[in-house]
Write an enzyme that holds these catalytic residues in place. Structure first.
Site, PDB file in Angstrom:
ATOM      1  N   ASP A 311     -15.438  40.705   4.988  1.00 12.76           N
ATOM      2  CA  ASP A 311     -15.870  41.239   3.692  1.00 12.76           C
ATOM      3  C   ASP A 311     -15.346  40.323   2.594  1.00 12.76           C
ATOM      4  O   ASP A 311     -14.183  39.884   2.629  1.00 12.76           O
ATOM      5  CB  ASP A 311     -15.333  42.655   3.492  1.00 12.76           C
ATOM      6  CG  ASP A 311     -15.894  43.313   2.249  1.00 12.76           C
ATOM      7  OD1 ASP A 311     -16.967  43.926   2.354  1.00 12.76           O
ATOM      8  OD2 ASP A 311     -15.257  43.187   1.186  1.00 12.76           O
ATOM      9  N   ASN A 319     -19.531  39.499  -9.390  1.00 16.45           N
ATOM     10  CA  ASN A 319     -20.834  39.906  -9.935  1.00 16.45           C
ATOM     11  C   ASN A 319     -20.709  40.299 -11.411  1.00 16.45           C
ATOM     12  O   ASN A 319     -21.545  39.921 -12.248  1.00 16.45           O
ATOM     13  CB  ASN A 319     -21.402  41.085  -9.138  1.00 16.45           C
ATOM     14  CG  ASN A 319     -22.257  40.626  -7.951  1.00 16.45           C
ATOM     15  OD1 ASN A 319     -22.728  39.500  -7.916  1.00 16.45           O
ATOM     16  ND2 ASN A 319     -22.437  41.508  -6.987  1.00 16.45           N
ATOM     17  N   HIS A 324     -25.132  38.399 -11.179  1.00 18.89           N
ATOM     18  CA  HIS A 324     -25.596  38.557  -9.799  1.00 18.89           C
ATOM     19  C   HIS A 324     -26.101  37.249  -9.194  1.00 18.89           C
ATOM     20  O   HIS A 324     -25.998  37.043  -7.976  1.00 18.89           O
ATOM     21  CB  HIS A 324     -26.697  39.621  -9.744  1.00 18.89           C
ATOM     22  CG  HIS A 324     -26.177  41.010  -9.963  1.00 18.89           C
ATOM     23  ND1 HIS A 324     -25.521  41.724  -8.989  1.00 18.89           N
ATOM     24  CD2 HIS A 324     -26.193  41.814 -11.062  1.00 18.89           C
ATOM     25  CE1 HIS A 324     -25.172  42.912  -9.441  1.00 18.89           C
ATOM     26  NE2 HIS A 324     -25.569  42.993 -10.719  1.00 18.89           N
ATOM     27  N   ASP A 328     -24.930  35.828  -5.677  1.00 22.33           N
ATOM     28  CA  ASP A 328     -25.813  35.426  -4.574  1.00 22.33           C
ATOM     29  C   ASP A 328     -25.460  34.047  -4.045  1.00 22.33           C
ATOM     30  O   ASP A 328     -25.483  33.797  -2.828  1.00 22.33           O
ATOM     31  CB  ASP A 328     -27.266  35.431  -5.051  1.00 22.33           C
ATOM     32  CG  ASP A 328     -27.817  36.839  -5.251  1.00 22.33           C
ATOM     33  OD1 ASP A 328     -27.161  37.799  -4.781  1.00 22.33           O
ATOM     34  OD2 ASP A 328     -28.894  36.978  -5.864  1.00 22.33           O
ATOM     35  N   GLU A 354     -21.901  42.568   0.869  1.00 21.64           N
ATOM     36  CA  GLU A 354     -20.999  41.423   0.968  1.00 21.64           C
ATOM     37  C   GLU A 354     -20.257  41.410   2.299  1.00 21.64           C
ATOM     38  O   GLU A 354     -19.211  40.777   2.434  1.00 21.64           O
ATOM     39  CB  GLU A 354     -19.998  41.427  -0.194  1.00 21.64           C
ATOM     40  CG  GLU A 354     -19.031  42.573  -0.210  1.00 21.64           C
ATOM     41  CD  GLU A 354     -19.516  43.787  -0.991  1.00 21.64           C
ATOM     42  OE1 GLU A 354     -18.669  44.608  -1.360  1.00 21.64           O
ATOM     43  OE2 GLU A 354     -20.735  43.912  -1.241  1.00 21.64           O
TER      44      GLU A 354
END
Length: 430
Positions: A311, A319, A324, A328, A354
């Protein structure tokens, strides 16, 4: 020289009606006493005295009908008509579409020309295909050299006149017929008599002719013409059969190509269905399928299987602070790092926002921990363009006896939770 010691002959011409299924010919062999209007001027075909109508084909007297033809002297077509027919694109395309130009002799055609010579007594018989600039002999009986080898002739020939005739072209003595006496083969090859049946497709395109020639004046009989007509039909059947086979082969090739494209498309669609669109890694569905397959292998081979759950630490912060799009990019870069550190048999997947998972076949707990640590270090030390830094927490679990997929996944996930609780950017074992 011709095989019969006569001078060599050229390609002359002939015709068989408007196609195999709807012939222009109705003859004693077809149960009629005359050739229909498609073959003007050739009438009066009859049976021998005393022969019943049912004996037309089987009677031994049938081919003994030797009544000379009584036909008006044919008028040769003009040069413009012949040139227009020879150069007609549709006709030339039909000839070439047969696939027979420049092909070697074939017994199925040679049998027909041999039979024509035997039944008519003509020294030379042949099947001629008319390209726009030459006559090509698909089959010939009685030809001498060089025509027996070259099997083609350039320049005007009797076949060209047959091509534009209304039906069979019957010439008992070409030296006595205006226009025909000027055909070059009269002087060069000594042709005196000619009979040609045009070979016509169902679409009305004249491919060439089925012909017989003699080197003496000859009164062609009604039976001679009927024999040539029937054999011309047989030649057309052979031509159409070969085209049907070629068309079938081409259709099969196209079908195979379509099937190949469909197979490629199915593979591409299957790959798309199994891949995460952002990272290019396997998605959760593909991961679950791979896990089920690996469990089946473990059951058969009793081999070890480990699972890493990863994770991204503080991903929400990335973010929120960078947007965002930057988040990404971080996920895509981590996907690349994990793929680069995995073996070919390992399965790397993005299983959540994630969250990542890595299946490690044939890997026990100590080795799995080593892999997890290498992955963690590689992420933490990577140069980040979208974030100042990014780290991952890793949970490691190795399959226990009798454990199913849900149990293994739950223990690896619990270990991941433990790594986060312990401060993140670390590896924890289940």
């Amino acid at each position: 020289m011709f095989a019969s010691e006569m001078p060599s002959v050229s390609a002359l011409g002939g015709d068989v009606g408007h196609g195999l299924n709807t012939p222009q010919i109705r003859s004693p062999l077809h149960g009629n006493k005359e050739i229909s209007s498609g073959f003007k001027g050739i009438q009066g075909l009859c049976l021998p005295p005393g022969a019943a109508s049912d004996d037309r084909v089987t009677s031994p007297h049938f081919y003994k009908v030797l009544h000379p033809m009584e036909t008006p002297s044919p008028v040769p077509a003009d040069e413009a008509s012949i040139l227009a027919a020879l150069m007609d694109p549709g006709r030339v395309a039909a000839v070439r579409d047969t696939g027979l130009l420049d092909t070697p002799p074939e017994e199925s055609f040679d049998r027909l020309t041999r039979l024509a010579a035997r039944l008519t007594g003509a020294p030379v018989t042949f099947v001629s295909l008319l390209d726009f600039s030459r006559d090509f002999y698909k089959s010939a009986f009685g030809l001498g050299e060089p025509l027996n080898t070259t099997r083609q002739l350039e320049g005007r020939s009797f076949c060209h006149y047959a091509m534009v005739s209304d039906g069979p072209l019957v010439l008992p003595d070409v030296t006595q017929l205006a226009g025909f006496c000027d055909v070059p083969t009269v002087r060069s090859l000594g042709v005196r008599a000619y009979a040609g049946i045009p070979l016509v497709t169902a679409q009305g395109q004249v491919l060439g002719s089925f012909c017989a020639v003699d080197f003496e004046p000859r009164q062609w009989t009604e039976t001679d013409i009927e024999v040539l007509v029937e054999l011309a039909h047989s030649a057309m059947r052979e031509i159409q059969l070969r085209k049907a086979v070629r068309d079938s082969d081409a259709l099969n090739l196209r079908l195979q190509e379509q099937l190949r494209r469909v197979d490629e498309l199915n593979k591409a669609l299957a790959e798309l269905a199994a891949k995460d669109s952002l990272t290019g890694l396997f998605n959760r569905r593909a991961f679950d399928h791979s896990l089920a397959l690996e469990l089946a292998i473990v059951e058969r081979r009793n081999s070890p299987l480990s699972l890493l759950m990863l994770d991204v630490d503080h991903f929400k912060r990335i973010n929120d602070s960078l947007g965002h799009a930057a988040g990404d990019e971080v996920l895509k870069q981590i996907g690349c790092i994990l793929s680069a550190g995995a073996r070919g048999i390992d399965v790397v997947a993005r299983v959540g926002g994630e969250e990542f998972a890595i299946l490690l076949p044939n890997t026990n707990m100590p080795d799995a921990v080593d892999v997890a640590e290498r992955m963690r270090v590689a992420v933490s030390q990577a140069p980040w363009s979208q974030a100042s830094s990014a780290t991952v927490s890793v949970g490691v679990a190795t399959l226990m006896g009798g454990e199913n997929a849900c149990g293994l996944y739950a223990r690896a996930d619990a270990a991941l939770y433990g790594a986060k609780q312990a401060g993140r950017n670390r590896v924890a074992m289940a």
